[in-house]
Design an enzyme around this catalytic site. Structure first.
Site, short mmCIF file in Angstrom:
data_model
loop_
_atom_site.label_atom_id
_atom_site.label_comp_id
_atom_site.label_asym_id
_atom_site.label_seq_id
_atom_site.Cartn_x
_atom_site.Cartn_y
_atom_site.Cartn_z
N LYS A 210 52.28 40.98 85.13
CA LYS A 210 53.14 41.31 85.99
C LYS A 210 54.47 41.32 85.16
O LYS A 210 54.72 40.89 83.86
CB LYS A 210 53.39 40.46 86.98
CG LYS A 210 52.31 39.94 88.10
CD LYS A 210 52.42 41.01 89.29
CE LYS A 210 51.27 40.85 90.13
NZ LYS A 210 50.22 41.55 89.96
N SER B 252 47.81 47.15 90.05
CA SER B 252 48.88 46.70 90.35
C SER B 252 49.98 46.84 89.36
O SER B 252 51.19 46.77 89.54
CB SER B 252 48.96 45.17 90.61
OG SER B 252 48.85 44.49 89.61
#
Lengths: 141, 137
Positions: B95, B58
């Site tokens: 993230k 990701s």
């Protein structure tokens, strides 16, 4: 990729910091089955052979396919013999470069991503010395 | 390869424009003391730092790949756009942290994943800011 700075590693006191293993596989955070928490010494964790290793800093973007960015610090281990598809620190006519070491049909080639340089075929009339193999890269975020 | 002569060069009018020197990557201007003390360089705040080993894809557009080790500073305040380690309902994730119209989002560096909008229904905490990425080649 050209080498801009060379650093020697300094022996220092034990410096342990915690290590967590985690999974970021999906968009939503997912539990890692093997969440192991332990403390590691950062020097030992990064440098497996401290007596034969040193750091270099590289400039340029011609090894971006190996995730090495401009300004990154690389750990070079001089005790490891170069083998196919390893990144090596090489002295070419007095300048230090980091290149991808390839053995193709028994011939040694030194290559990078750059379209400006063709893979370099190493033969006897070339003055070169493989200093060591790049084992770790450190990128500042 | 065949070449044919197309046009001759003619100087009909002068063209002038400023020549700018391209600025080097700012990370390259950072001075690093030599000899390099690895633990001081990676973890200047000592006990406030920790390492995480990550898996998954990701964050690949931020050059963070499966198996990489991240050096995280738990004492640093995250800025808008920082790469952070966040815990969301008890699970940890790496993230981008972004604030858009005073709403907080966790955004992946991979277009295949949708941003997560942080709402009060989430148990959310930022554990630290990612400072370095270590890769074993």
């Amino acid at each position: 990729m050209k080498v801009t700075e060379v650093f020697i590693t300094k022996e220092s006191d034990k410096h342990t910091i915690p290590l967590f293993l985690m999974s970021v596989a999906a968009g939503l955070p997912v539990a890692a089955e093997n969440d192991i928490d332990r403390s590691v010494d950062i020097n030992e964790f990064v440098v497996s052979h401290p007596l034969t290793s040193f750091f270099v800093r590289v400039s340029g973007w011609d090894l971006i396919s190996r995730s090495i960015d401009d300004g990154d610090i690389l750990l070079v281990d001089t005790s490891i013999q170069p083998s196919h598809d390893k990144l090596v620190l090489v002295n070419l006519n007095g300048d230090y470069y980091v290149k991808n070491y390839l053995i193709v049909d028994g011939e040694i080639l030194l290559e990078s991503d750059s379209a400006f340089y063709l893979p370099l075929k190493i033969n006897d009339d070339f003055e070169y010395q493989i200093v060591g193999v790049v084992t770790v890269s450190i990128h500042k975020v | 390869m065949k070449a044919t002569k197309k046009k001759t060069i003619k100087n009909s009018y002068p063209f002038e424009a400023p020549l700018l020197t391209v600025k080097k990557n700012p990370s390259c201007n950072e001075q690093i003391p030599n000899p390099l003390n690895l633990s001081e360089y990676l973890t200047p705040r000592g006990a406030n730092s920790f390492l995480v080993s990550v898996s998954g894809d990701s964050m690949i557009d931020a050059n963070i790949y499966d198996g990489d080790i991240l050096v995280v500073d738990a004492a640093e305040k995250p800025k808008n756009g920082s790469i952070v380690i966040a815990s969301l309902n008890g699970e940890m994730a790496v993230k981008y942290f972004k604030v858009i119209d005073s709403k907080a989002y966790l955004i992946s560096a991979n277009k295949r994943y949708v941003p997560i909008a942080i709402s009060e229904y989430y148990e959310f905490k930022i554990q630290g800011v990612v400072k370095h990425v270590i890769k074993y080649l």
